[in-house]
Design a protein around this motif. Structure first.
Motif, short mmCIF file in Angstrom:
data_model
loop_
_atom_site.label_atom_id
_atom_site.label_comp_id
_atom_site.label_asym_id
_atom_site.label_seq_id
_atom_site.Cartn_x
_atom_site.Cartn_y
_atom_site.Cartn_z
N HIS A 1 69.38 26.99 45.65
CA HIS A 1 68.91 26.11 46.72
C HIS A 1 67.90 25.11 46.19
N PRO A 2 68.38 24.13 45.40
CA PRO A 2 67.44 23.14 44.88
C PRO A 2 66.95 22.22 45.98
N LEU A 3 65.86 21.54 45.69
CA LEU A 3 65.29 20.58 46.61
C LEU A 3 66.03 19.26 46.44
N ARG B 1 67.67 15.51 42.90
CA ARG B 1 67.87 16.95 43.07
C ARG B 1 66.92 17.65 42.09
N VAL B 2 66.02 18.47 42.62
CA VAL B 2 65.06 19.19 41.80
C VAL B 2 65.45 20.66 41.79
N ASN B 3 65.56 21.20 40.60
CA ASN B 3 65.81 22.62 40.43
C ASN B 3 64.62 23.18 39.65
N ALA B 4 63.59 23.62 40.39
CA ALA B 4 62.37 24.09 39.76
C ALA B 4 62.62 25.33 38.91
N PRO C 1 55.72 11.93 35.19
CA PRO C 1 55.26 12.74 36.31
C PRO C 1 55.65 14.20 36.08
N THR C 2 54.84 15.09 36.60
CA THR C 2 55.17 16.51 36.48
C THR C 2 56.27 16.85 37.49
N LEU C 3 56.84 18.00 37.32
CA LEU C 3 57.84 18.49 38.27
C LEU C 3 57.21 18.58 39.66
N ASP C 4 55.96 19.01 39.73
CA ASP C 4 55.25 19.10 40.99
C ASP C 4 55.05 17.72 41.63
N ASP C 5 54.78 16.70 40.79
CA ASP C 5 54.64 15.32 41.31
C ASP C 5 55.93 14.87 41.98
N ILE C 6 57.06 15.17 41.36
CA ILE C 6 58.35 14.75 41.91
C ILE C 6 58.63 15.48 43.22
N ILE C 7 58.33 16.77 43.25
CA ILE C 7 58.52 17.54 44.48
C ILE C 7 57.65 16.97 45.60
N LYS C 8 56.40 16.64 45.29
CA LYS C 8 55.51 16.05 46.30
C LYS C 8 56.04 14.71 46.79
N ALA C 9 56.57 13.91 45.86
CA ALA C 9 57.11 12.60 46.25
C ALA C 9 58.31 12.77 47.18
N LEU C 10 59.14 13.78 46.92
CA LEU C 10 60.29 14.03 47.79
C LEU C 10 59.86 14.57 49.15
N ASP C 11 58.73 15.26 49.17
CA ASP C 11 58.18 15.76 50.44
C ASP C 11 57.35 14.68 51.13
N HIS C 12 57.30 13.48 50.51
CA HIS C 12 56.54 12.34 51.03
C HIS C 12 55.06 12.64 51.15
N LYS C 13 54.55 13.44 50.20
CA LYS C 13 53.11 13.70 50.13
C LYS C 13 52.51 12.68 49.17
N PRO C 14 51.32 12.19 49.46
CA PRO C 14 50.72 11.19 48.58
C PRO C 14 50.34 11.80 47.23
N LEU C 15 50.53 11.01 46.18
CA LEU C 15 50.13 11.43 44.84
C LEU C 15 48.80 10.76 44.55
N LYS C 16 47.78 11.57 44.29
CA LYS C 16 46.44 11.02 44.12
C LYS C 16 46.20 10.46 42.73
N HIS C 17 46.81 11.05 41.72
CA HIS C 17 46.43 10.71 40.35
C HIS C 17 47.49 9.93 39.57
N TYR C 18 48.56 9.53 40.19
CA TYR C 18 49.61 8.85 39.43
C TYR C 18 49.69 7.38 39.78
N PRO C 19 49.44 6.50 38.81
CA PRO C 19 49.49 5.06 39.11
C PRO C 19 50.91 4.59 39.37
N SER C 20 51.06 3.67 40.30
CA SER C 20 52.40 3.21 40.66
C SER C 20 52.96 2.17 39.70
N THR C 21 52.15 1.67 38.80
CA THR C 21 52.62 0.62 37.90
C THR C 21 52.86 1.14 36.48
N HIS C 22 52.90 2.42 36.30
CA HIS C 22 53.07 3.00 34.97
C HIS C 22 54.46 2.68 34.43
#
Length: 177
Positions: free
Chosen positions: A24-26, A36-39, A87-108
């Protein structure tokens, strides 16, 4: 009725054994990307249907490997992922959950150049990468150091955007194309 109850009684426990996190991946989508994230396996699969830069990709966090199939070049590229830049796997999961990422710049952004030798044995990089790249030539790409001057024709670059926080430029001529 009795046979169907017996089948259900014996089949249900065996189906429950299949119900692990790997099954049951995300799934999610952002813009033109299906992700598709398979943690459990440490894998992220990306399908970007943007008509200007269509590509498929795999981020293999367990082996720190990025694979991208560039449809405009009809080739695959493989790169080592720099953990400090991706981005970490957790960053990608947060982005898919539409949670804000505090430490990742959008212009990287990162720039890679294509190395001349073709990858001979895709199987050593796992079945997912082998399947994605099986019908096209595959090459390694090398990350360029930030601020280094590149003598590369900008028209030879393919742009790849991962979600909203990582842009990749894959530059250089693909041999034989």
């Amino acid at each position: 009725i009795a046979p169907s109850i017996l089948v259900a009684f014996f089949l249900t426990p065996s189906l429950a054994l299949l119900d692990i996190s790997d099954s049951h991946p995300l799934d999610g989508s952002v813009g033109t990307q299906s992700i598709r994230v398979n943690a459990f396996r440490g894998m992220v699969s990306i399908r970007d249907n943007n008509v200007l830069s269509e590509w498929d990709g795999i981020l293999d966090y367990k082996n720190a490997l990025l694979a991208a199939k560039l449809f405009s070049k009809m080739a695959c590229v493989l790169a080592k992922m720099d953990p400090s830049a991706f981005p970490t796997l957790d960053d990608i999961i947060k982005a898919l959950d539409h949670k804000p990422l505090k430490h990742y710049p959008s212009t990287h952004g990162l720039t890679y150049t294509v190395l001349p030798g073709r990858v001979k044995n895709l199987a050593q990089y796992g079945m997912s990468i082998k399947e994605m790249c099986r019908d096209v030539p595959t090459y390694f790409v090398q990350q360029q150091k930030e601020g280094s001057a590149l003598a590369i024709n900008p028209d030879s670059c393919s742009e790849v955007q991962l979600l909203s926080f990582l842009g990749l430029s894959i530059c250089g001529e693909i041999p034989g194309l």
